[in-house]
Structures are given as structure tokens and as C-alpha cells.
Design a protein around this motif. Sequence first.
Motif, mmCIF file in Angstrom:
data_model
loop_
_atom_site.group_PDB
_atom_site.id
_atom_site.type_symbol
_atom_site.label_atom_id
_atom_site.label_comp_id
_atom_site.label_asym_id
_atom_site.label_seq_id
_atom_site.Cartn_x
_atom_site.Cartn_y
_atom_site.Cartn_z
ATOM 1 N N UNK A 1 0.840 -1.209 0.000
ATOM 2 C CA UNK A 1 0.000 0.000 0.000
ATOM 3 C C UNK A 1 0.870 1.251 0.000
ATOM 4 N N UNK A 2 1.872 1.247 0.899
ATOM 5 C CA UNK A 2 2.763 2.399 1.004
ATOM 6 C C UNK A 2 3.546 2.588 -0.288
ATOM 7 N N UNK A 3 3.990 1.457 -0.867
ATOM 8 C CA UNK A 3 4.768 1.539 -2.105
ATOM 9 C C UNK A 3 3.939 2.181 -3.216
ATOM 10 N N UNK A 4 2.695 1.717 -3.370
ATOM 11 C CA UNK A 4 1.849 2.246 -4.440
ATOM 12 C C UNK A 4 1.569 3.739 -4.197
ATOM 13 N N UNK A 5 1.316 4.092 -2.943
ATOM 14 C CA UNK A 5 1.012 5.482 -2.603
ATOM 15 C C UNK A 5 2.214 6.384 -2.926
ATOM 16 N N UNK A 6 3.391 5.975 -2.456
ATOM 17 C CA UNK A 6 4.571 6.827 -2.652
ATOM 18 C C UNK A 6 5.004 6.852 -4.115
ATOM 19 N N UNK A 7 4.923 5.690 -4.785
ATOM 20 C CA UNK A 7 5.276 5.660 -6.208
ATOM 21 C C UNK A 7 4.305 6.553 -6.982
ATOM 22 N N UNK A 8 3.024 6.494 -6.618
ATOM 23 C CA UNK A 8 2.035 7.334 -7.276
ATOM 24 C C UNK A 8 2.348 8.810 -7.096
ATOM 25 N N UNK A 9 2.856 9.136 -5.919
ATOM 26 C CA UNK A 9 3.191 10.525 -5.640
ATOM 27 C C UNK A 9 4.350 10.983 -6.519
ATOM 28 N N UNK A 10 5.367 10.153 -6.657
ATOM 29 C CA UNK A 10 6.480 10.512 -7.549
ATOM 30 C C UNK A 10 6.006 10.610 -8.997
ATOM 31 N N UNK A 11 5.104 9.717 -9.391
ATOM 32 C CA UNK A 11 4.600 9.763 -10.766
ATOM 33 C C UNK A 11 3.830 11.059 -11.003
ATOM 34 N N UNK A 12 3.083 11.498 -10.000
ATOM 35 C CA UNK A 12 2.367 12.773 -10.131
ATOM 36 C C UNK A 12 3.348 13.930 -10.304
ATOM 37 N N UNK A 13 4.441 13.858 -9.558
ATOM 38 C CA UNK A 13 5.449 14.907 -9.668
ATOM 39 C C UNK A 13 6.027 14.928 -11.085
ATOM 40 N N UNK A 14 6.263 13.732 -11.630
ATOM 41 C CA UNK A 14 6.812 13.633 -12.987
ATOM 42 C C UNK A 14 5.822 14.224 -13.995
ATOM 43 N N UNK A 15 4.560 13.847 -13.882
ATOM 44 C CA UNK A 15 3.567 14.325 -14.845
ATOM 45 C C UNK A 15 3.411 15.837 -14.750
ATOM 46 N N UNK A 16 3.395 16.343 -13.497
ATOM 47 C CA UNK A 16 3.264 17.789 -13.321
ATOM 48 C C UNK A 16 4.446 18.506 -13.981
ATOM 49 N N UNK A 17 5.644 17.923 -13.851
ATOM 50 C CA UNK A 17 6.813 18.525 -14.493
ATOM 51 C C UNK A 17 6.697 18.414 -16.008
ATOM 52 N N UNK A 18 6.219 17.271 -16.492
ATOM 53 C CA UNK A 18 6.143 17.041 -17.939
ATOM 54 C C UNK A 18 5.154 17.993 -18.601
ATOM 55 N N UNK A 19 4.064 18.311 -17.914
ATOM 56 C CA UNK A 19 3.051 19.185 -18.515
ATOM 57 C C UNK A 19 3.554 20.632 -18.600
ATOM 58 N N UNK A 20 4.471 20.993 -17.720
ATOM 59 C CA UNK A 20 5.039 22.346 -17.805
ATOM 60 C C UNK A 20 5.743 22.567 -19.137
ATOM 61 N N UNK B 1 4.202 1.989 10.846
ATOM 62 C CA UNK B 1 3.968 1.402 9.535
ATOM 63 C C UNK B 1 5.160 1.553 8.606
ATOM 64 N N UNK B 2 5.985 2.531 8.878
ATOM 65 C CA UNK B 2 7.103 2.831 7.994
ATOM 66 C C UNK B 2 8.348 2.053 8.391
ATOM 67 N N UNK B 3 8.446 1.705 9.670
ATOM 68 C CA UNK B 3 9.695 1.162 10.176
ATOM 69 C C UNK B 3 9.719 -0.358 10.132
ATOM 70 N N UNK B 4 10.920 -0.925 10.165
ATOM 71 C CA UNK B 4 11.063 -2.363 10.353
ATOM 72 C C UNK B 4 12.043 -2.637 11.472
ATOM 73 N N UNK B 5 12.532 -1.567 12.086
ATOM 74 C CA UNK B 5 13.586 -1.715 13.092
ATOM 75 C C UNK B 5 13.296 -0.753 14.235
ATOM 76 N N UNK B 6 12.962 -1.316 15.386
ATOM 77 C CA UNK B 6 12.666 -0.488 16.562
ATOM 78 C C UNK B 6 13.924 -0.401 17.407
ATOM 79 N N UNK B 7 14.403 0.803 17.605
ATOM 80 C CA UNK B 7 15.671 1.011 18.312
ATOM 81 C C UNK B 7 15.357 1.676 19.645
ATOM 82 N N UNK B 8 15.435 0.885 20.723
ATOM 83 C CA UNK B 8 15.052 1.381 22.049
ATOM 84 C C UNK B 8 16.315 1.816 22.784
#
Lengths: 308, 393
Positions: free
Chosen positions: A219-238, B48-55
Motif C-alpha cells: 500500500x505504502x509503495x503504491x502510494x509513494x510511487x504514485x506521488x512521484x509519478x504525479x510529480x513527474x507528470x506535473x513537471x512534464x506538462x510544464x 507502519x514505515x519502520x522495520x527496526x525499533x531502536x530502544x
Amino acid sequence: MREATAVWTVVALPILLAGLAFAAAAFNSVLRAVGAGHPEPARALTDPLREAARSLIVQRRGTLAPDRLLTRIGVISLPVAALLAAVVVPIGTEPVARLRIGVVWFNAMEVAVWGAVWLTGWGVNSAYALIGGYRFIAQGLAYELPHMFALITAALGAGSLDLTKVAAAQDGLWFVVWMPVAFVVYLFSALAMAFWGPLGHPVAGDLAGGAAVELSGPDRLVFLAGRYMLLVVAAAVAVPLFLGGGAGPLLPAWTWSLVKTCAVLAALVWARHRLLVLRMDRFMELSWMVLIPAMLLQALVVAIVVLP
Amino acid sequence: MGLSARLARCAAGRPRPLIAAVPGATGVRLAAEAEVRRRGWRPASSPGETGLLLICGEPGAALDEAIETVWWAMPGPRAQVRVDAAAASAEIAEALDRAVIGLADVAAQRVAAGTRPAMGGWSPPARHEEHHMGAPAGLAMADRAADRDGLTLDVLRVPLGPVLADWPAGLQVVMTLQGDVVQGAEVEVVGTGEGVAFWDEPWLAAREGRTVTSGAAARRLAAAHLDSVGRLLGVAGWPSAAARAGRLRDDVLAGRPAARVTASYGAFARRIGRSRLLRWMIRDFGVIDDAVVDRFDLTGPAARHPGDVAARLAGWLAETTAAIAAVDDETALAGDEGPRGPVTRAPSAGLIAALPALLEGAEFSAARLIIASLDPDVDQLVAAAVSPEAPDA
């Protein structure tokens, strides 16, 4: 009608988008390593790959009583909106799908991001994420009108909503030269659209990650990758809007499009390391009192110039 | 198996550690942060972001419960590293190396994941006995209360801390939020009753009769302020400047020559001091005036630099400039004015007491900036609990 776009471009576009998104992420990692004083910042180039590898094997975590469907829709909407927006961006002279209303289509995809971030923040049933969602809506109210005026001003200068025609209309004189206000406002709204850097309040560190706080693994990967892709598209449209599209000496048009896109993208990524996050409770006033009037004046000037 | 093992090995070398700081163990927290930075690892800000808890340090029962909640909320593959308050840098490095090996061990991670209950999400302890008919997942619905504009809105109670990035170790603030506006705040110290007040050490040592130079105390004071400035910048959303403050802090503590520190600090302070954007974002809230100073008996920088968050930042920067100029002072240390005020009077108690009144009515982001701009040092409270103030000689 024009000839149809080659089929291979449909396959190439997502690959190109992903490649540029990775380049942006790698550049961001290197800038961060330089800022942290690491002796070999170039080693940070592969950090986004390692991060992605980790995201792929990490468990998906849950929150209590989340709305899974809405969260997933929100998360997936980010890369989908970016890809759909990229479809109308001319690389060289031709986009994958040439729409007569390309500018409007791009704007519609950008508004889809509002929904995506809000659903992600709301769906996981977490107070921090919810506040992150609120923040994006507040940010939207601040940047959306100046953003639309910037798009319309470029379209007005060209007399067309087709990005290819907008680029072609800048033969000899790029719009950035006589529409500087619109260009600056556009760059600002590009940051806002990708909630990046100074406009990253919805996912800021004071909320431990804001709208994205509860996401993990894929989930996090898709969200963050999507965010970078948005940045790319926004730059490309300029590039077709203000920087003359594929125009340039010696090199073929598609190369110039890519070079200009990379330059804008690098500037956007760099802004994150140069500027601090803008809080909308402060910024809203400036946006409405300064940016909108400035954009209206810019549009007026352009309208008078293009008057037949 | 082959693919996920390869991915795990690739990812394990670059974990995103989440640092759980324990009050009374600031020294080891600083060493851990320096080690993480030396490795080029990027700290995480949420479970959710971490995989390593450093206490860092030995948490008492109450803090351990909070740390367990974070550990529970961390998705696998994950590793936990505990370093005690006396650990040297080499021990921390070794413990992190072991954690990396553990993260790459797919077989062991799988076994560990198999023994965990399904990740359904943390549920808050029931607050009252009544049943909630038709409530989702058996949860109480949010309460309602009048807000500042006279509307009736949902109220949420949201805990902040004690495990949080850019946050004083051992502090917990339970906020009553309407939207992102703080309607009330209850402050609690989740401490151990053990440990030392790291930032106050030179002054405490001088009071016990040991020989301490003014220069050594000036170094400690500069580092303490740089630590606070770094956190404030982190909360303000300026990570590059926050990282710079962290590096300067470590340089000062490591005993770098005055000339080198002065030059790099000067450039940093000018950049921060001249940023109009920063000043615009942090002014006009969290105002401490004479009435607040008197009411909570505030001392130290918060009392010396009355005003808003921006005034306190400017005060820290000015005091750091003066302290860095004095790091070569060889005279014996006199007085007890530490980084946060007189070290014998635990000045952070006043800062903590002042928080609820300052936070009420602030927006969430402003509330975090206010807390960071006071940066109470919980070490003073836990250390005071074991070694009550020595009578003046």
C-alpha cells in the motif's frame, strides 16, 4: 483526423513514467544524503530500490475498523491518475492519446488526487491520517484556483486546449517569457498536486506521515510511487504549456521534451530540500490575496495580446 | 522463496529505524542517532514505515507498555534492538549489525510472523461500561462538544507520544481534538525514575565539587540548544535544516575545535535566522508573556526570550552563538544556569505545567510547534526523582 499513435507507445508510456519517477526518487535520496553529510552520497542512489524491495515483502497492517475499499481506491488512484494524465502529454510532438481538451483532462486527473488523498486519510480510521486528509483539502482550496488560471492562461495564449497545439503555438517565443507569473504559479501548484516538499503538509512529519501514516507494505509503495509519478507528470506538462514543448536545436523533439521535463523535475525535487513546509492556515491568505489577483492580471495581459 | 529472500537481503541493509527514546538516557539516544546517520539510514516516523525499533535506554513499566504497542503495530519483517543507557557507540553499531542480519533471515522472520495474531489493528481500552448499540466494531462513537465557532462537532481524544519522532522522550500529551483544533490537552510524564539528566551534567558535577570548565559547560549548552533547534525545525517541516542542526550538535559534543564549529554554526544560524518563510510559519502563537512566566514559575530560555515560537527559536540561536564563542573557556564553572534554567530546580517541570494552557485552541501543527519550541527535558524530572536536590553547601 490524424494518423493513430503507434501502439508501442501505450506500453512505453508507463515504463517511461516509472523510470522518471525512480530518477526523481533517486535524486531526492542523494540530495538527502548530501544534506545529512554522508561521505558517499552517491550510494544513496539505490535507496529507493531497496525501499521498494522492503515494501514488497512487508506485511500489510490493519487499523481498527478501517474502510478497506475506500482506502484501496484512494491508494490506487494516485498512480492511475498520474498515468491517465500522462496519456495526453506530448513527448516530442505527439501524445499517446491526443485530446482536443488535453488541458482539461490533465486538470481533471489532478482533481482526482484530491479524492485519492482524502480517501486514503479517511479510510484507515486513524486521527493522524484524517488530519492529513483535511490538510489536503485545505491545500486544494489554496492552490486550485491559481492553478486553473495558470492552465487557462497558457491555453488562452495558444487559443487551444490541446497540449500539442499549445506547444506548437510557442514557435519562436516560449510562453514562460511572456507569462512568467503563470509559469511560477504553475510550478507552485505542481508541488501542491504531488503534495511534495513545501506543499507536503498533508503527509508532513509532525503528523508522523499524515495521510500515509497507517500504510505499510505494498500500500505504502503504491502510494509513494504514485506521488512521484504525479510529480513527474506535473513537471512534464510544464514543458508543452510554457517551455515550447519539443522545440530545440539539433536534437530530436522527444529528446528535448525529456531534457526539459528532467530539468523541471529536478527543480521540483530540489525545492523540497531548500524550503520548509507551508502551513495552509498561514498560506491561504497569501494565495487568495496575492496569487489569484496576480494570475487574473496575467490572464488579462495575455488576453489583450492575443486579441485579434 | 528465492525471490523474497533476495528482496529481504537487499532491503535489510537499508532499514528505516524508529527510535524510541527513554527519559534519563539522552546520551545513548544521541549516540544512536549519530550511528544511524553515519550509516546513511533514514529514520522512520511511524510504526507502519519502520522495520527496526531502536530502544535507547531501559524503559520502565509504563513506557514499556507504549513501546510494546508500537512493536505490536509494526509489520514484519521486523527487528528490535535494545541498547542500555551505558552502551558505547561500538555496542550500538554491533547491535544494529545483528538486527540487519536478523532482518535478512527470511526463514526466522516467517516463523515469527506465523506466531503473531492476525494484524487486526490496535483497539483502545474500553473507557466506560456502557454498550454501544450498533457502534462499528464495538467502539464508542466520538463524543460531541461545542467548538470555538459555536458548532457542535465530534471530539476525538488522540494521544501524542511517548514514542514519536522529534519529541521529548517520555512525554505524553493526550489531546482533545475537534478536527485539527486542540480543545484541551492533558500532559503526562511516562518515566522510569532512573537515569541522569544528560544536558545538566556539567552543572550538577560542578555542584558536587568536581572540576568542570566553563568551556565544557558551554559545549553542553550549545549542543542542548542545537538538539532543541533541530527538533523544532523537524516539526516545522524543514528536514534538511534539522539534519544540519543534528550534525552541528554532534560536532560540538565530539569536541571539534572552536574555530571550525564557529564557522559552520555561523552559516547555519544565518540561514535559519534569515528565513522569512520560517518566521512567517512560526510566529504569533504559543505566546509566553510575563503573566505565564509568573504563573508557571518559568526560568531559562523560555523566560529570557518571552514571545512566540519564533522568539524562542531566535533566543536559542543567540544563546548558542554565545556558548560556541565560549567553548575554550578554561575557568572553573560557576553557577547553576543550565540549558533550560537552574539545574537544581528542574525547570522543565514548569514548561510541562505550562503546556495545557498554551496548547488550548491551537491547531494541531501549531500545537506540535509549541511543544517543540519549549522542548521540556523529561530527564530532569526522572533524575530529580532519584536524587533529590542536594542542600546548598
